[in-house]
Design a protein around this motif. Sequence first.
Motif, mmCIF file in Angstrom:
data_model
loop_
_atom_site.group_PDB
_atom_site.id
_atom_site.type_symbol
_atom_site.label_atom_id
_atom_site.label_comp_id
_atom_site.label_asym_id
_atom_site.label_seq_id
_atom_site.Cartn_x
_atom_site.Cartn_y
_atom_site.Cartn_z
ATOM 1 N N SER A 95 0.840 -1.196 0.000
ATOM 2 C CA SER A 95 0.000 0.000 0.000
ATOM 3 C C SER A 95 0.880 1.252 0.000
ATOM 4 C CB SER A 95 -0.899 0.010 1.230
ATOM 5 O OG SER A 95 -1.483 1.296 1.354
ATOM 6 N N TRP A 96 0.496 2.205 -0.799
ATOM 7 C CA TRP A 96 1.230 3.470 -0.811
ATOM 8 C C TRP A 96 0.914 4.301 0.423
ATOM 9 C CZ3 TRP A 96 4.888 5.550 -4.225
ATOM 10 C CH2 TRP A 96 5.241 4.686 -5.261
ATOM 11 N N SER A 113 3.781 6.549 -15.710
ATOM 12 C CA SER A 113 3.654 7.772 -16.505
ATOM 13 C C SER A 113 2.387 8.553 -16.205
ATOM 14 C CB SER A 113 3.733 7.458 -18.002
ATOM 15 O OG SER A 113 2.620 6.695 -18.396
ATOM 16 N N THR A 114 1.295 7.883 -15.845
ATOM 17 C CA THR A 114 0.081 8.681 -15.625
ATOM 18 C C THR A 114 -0.203 8.944 -14.151
ATOM 19 O OG1 THR A 114 -1.462 6.807 -15.593
ATOM 20 C CG2 THR A 114 -0.959 7.766 -17.740
ATOM 21 N N VAL A 115 0.499 8.266 -13.256
ATOM 22 C CA VAL A 115 0.249 8.519 -11.834
ATOM 23 C C VAL A 115 1.492 9.071 -11.143
ATOM 24 C CG1 VAL A 115 -0.444 7.520 -9.630
ATOM 25 C CG2 VAL A 115 -1.493 6.699 -11.740
ATOM 26 N N MET A 116 2.619 8.358 -11.251
ATOM 27 C CA MET A 116 3.786 8.721 -10.449
ATOM 28 C C MET A 116 4.456 10.013 -10.892
ATOM 29 S SD MET A 116 3.764 6.928 -7.922
ATOM 30 C CE MET A 116 5.220 7.683 -7.204
ATOM 31 N N ILE A 117 4.489 10.263 -12.192
ATOM 32 C CA ILE A 117 5.103 11.524 -12.636
ATOM 33 C C ILE A 117 4.368 12.707 -12.003
ATOM 34 C CG2 ILE A 117 5.330 13.041 -14.632
ATOM 35 C CD1 ILE A 117 6.269 10.733 -16.253
ATOM 36 N N GLN A 144 -5.454 5.452 -7.118
ATOM 37 C CA GLN A 144 -5.215 5.251 -8.551
ATOM 38 C C GLN A 144 -4.500 3.930 -8.813
ATOM 39 O OE1 GLN A 144 -4.448 8.646 -11.161
ATOM 40 N NE2 GLN A 144 -3.697 9.658 -9.347
ATOM 41 N N LYS A 145 -3.594 3.576 -7.900
ATOM 42 C CA LYS A 145 -2.868 2.306 -8.066
ATOM 43 C C LYS A 145 -3.836 1.146 -8.103
ATOM 44 C CE LYS A 145 -1.705 -0.708 -5.247
ATOM 45 N NZ LYS A 145 -1.377 -1.304 -3.947
#
Lengths: 446, 317
Positions: A247-248, A411-415, A438-439
């Motif tokens: 989990s983040w 590319s669509t979440v972490m950046i 989002q993950k």
Amino acid sequence: MNNEPAGSHPAFSTPLSHASLSRRALMRGAVAATGAVTVPSLLAACSDDSGSGGSGAKKTVTVGSNYSDAVPKKALADAVASFQQKSGDTVNVNTIDHNTFQEQINQYLKGTPDDVFTWFAGYRMQFFAAQGLATDISDIWGDIGSGYSDAFKAASTGADGKQYFVPYYLYPWAVFYRPSVFQAKGYTVPKTFDEYKTLAAKMKSDGLVPIAFADKDGWPAMGTFDYINMRLNGYDFHISLMAGKESWEDAKVKAVFDTWASLLPYLQEGALGRTWQEAAQSLQQKKAGMYVLGMFVGQQFSEEERKDLDFFPFPEIAPENGQDSVEAPIDGYMISKKAKNVAGAKDFLKFLATPEAQGIYLKSDPNNVATNKNADASGYTALQKKAVEIISGAKHISQFMDRDTRPDFASTVMIQAIQEFLKNPKDIDGLCKNIETQKKTIFATE
Amino acid sequence: MALFSDRATRPDETTDHPGAPVRRRARRRRFTPRDVAVFALLLGIPIVLDVVLIWGPTAASAVLSFSRWDGVSDLVWNHGDNYRQIVQDYPPFWPAVWHNVIWLVFLGLVATPLGLFLAVLLDKGIRGTRFYQSAIYMPVVLSLAIVGFIAKLVYSRDYGALNGVLGLTQHPVDWLGDPSKNLWAVLVLVAWRHIGYVMILYLAGLKAVDPELKEAASIDGANEVQTFFRVTFPTLRPINIIVLVITVIEALRAFDLVFIINKGRNGLELLSVLVSANIVGEASRIGFGSALAVILTVISLGFVVTYLVQVFREEKR
């Protein structure tokens, strides 16, 4: 409105008045023209198909390559020439622009891929292996395995325990600095994170930018996240986090951002408007003291200046992890599932795994090092030698965030998330919560 | 096109008249089977192309927007999940909508009036008109890729010309990296280009305005401002519509400049960028990106429909 320019009327009506006669001819012409346009393109489409399918004699191996820059392209051509001479097989290399190749890899592998294609180790390789788009090459690992350390074999192994990848070359990420600056100011290479921060503070008081930093393109800052996570929580947690299994919102992840936040005062300001090239130049101009980047940072230095470029491994944070992991993205080769000449392709990969083939390639590329541990290092620069040293000494090799996790997540979440963190380092809880939400949706497919 | 529609409508008019034979004879005389075949072919090709190349993919996107698909694995239907996620969990979405709106309002209320203003000034025939005209139009000729390159040279925090000119070397402003400023920095460049475009269109329109109208107005005692707003501007109506359409299109299709500057992130999010960021790429989120594309299409359709309704209403009158 009787003031209209007199000339305009006839000008418009002339074609109309003749139209009844000429119109039909005109239409016919138009139809013919449409036909003329479509027919050749159809023909072209046909010939294109037969071209790739028909000429595939058994002795030919096709290679889809993303080495689109002049130097690597030439280097690969040299290696190919040597293979052809040795084996008598023909190798056709289809070079595709680096970015295009990556963007179209899905369609490419599903369509009519070449026998062999250039790709990256780690999760990105595993993703296609799991989709059944790559050929299992565990058998050739029996032959080539002795040339590679375990970390390389792990990076070439799919989730099912089979090998799908042959490592060709790699480069490490580390903290780069200019020894002449360290000498002049009496700095010493820091071993721990506290020493690192103390040194940064000293540089700041000396009027230097302690740590060059850039994240306009979104990916360079990922390297810092990866290193802090691996040093703080260990390699296994990092890889598991990247694979979507942790989990983040875990306190461990928040600790990574907290640690990073403590470093922010020493990072070059305005990172979101700067490219890595510009940040590298500030190191090159001795305006900045250190820079966490891949060895390609050397591209911004002249050959002469590169002699005054050195690096040290990212400092230790938690003693139990020490400096046991190195981030070193590996480039290499895979065989597509639809390969027509699998035997030939395997021969070619075996050749690429040899020290000799890697030596030919690296002769013209001083920013990478060979993956085979027996590769001839005599032609290496001091920097390359040091790279080999820290890679071979490492217990684990990570591949970089966008290679260790799903590319869409990177590319669509972490950046966006990392850029958000750099803008607003205060709201780490909210940030981690959003990443986790989002993950879950992105990793739900698995 | 006008050529064909002219003819096609004429037989319909005859339906008002009694006497079917006349109509039939008229039709037979006007359209031989060959004519009909040619019409069918010539109308058919564009219609087929339109359906295949435009509406087909649009419908496909709409269908895909209800799925999760990366182009490799199996397609999974997830109902409206994509839309829910976009609205609730996808951080760049609302900024992107907002930036598109700002873009539109800025072009419509700042850049376009400025273009008109410059056109009016140049139409007065001041000395050096030709020179100003070319100078203002020049940016339109540049491709946005080059404008993006210029943006970097001008706005860069570390070596940019703007910070140098403003003397901000001690505390440089990060024009492209600071999300509270970069949209405006980009909009200035967009306006720089848009103004020239609008100016040329209006200039052409103004040249066509009958000078006698203005004369008559001034004889009737109208001052300059009144003449412009009451007489000149209304006669520019066709140009106004074109300019309006261009402005809306420019605002909705905006992409290139922000993409070149920072891939449309960090303060420069736009809907078009989000679509491409999700669909184009290695492990493409095709379903998610399609849902974004559908949202953009619906917004665009809103403008297109409004415009068409206006035009048809006009024609009826």
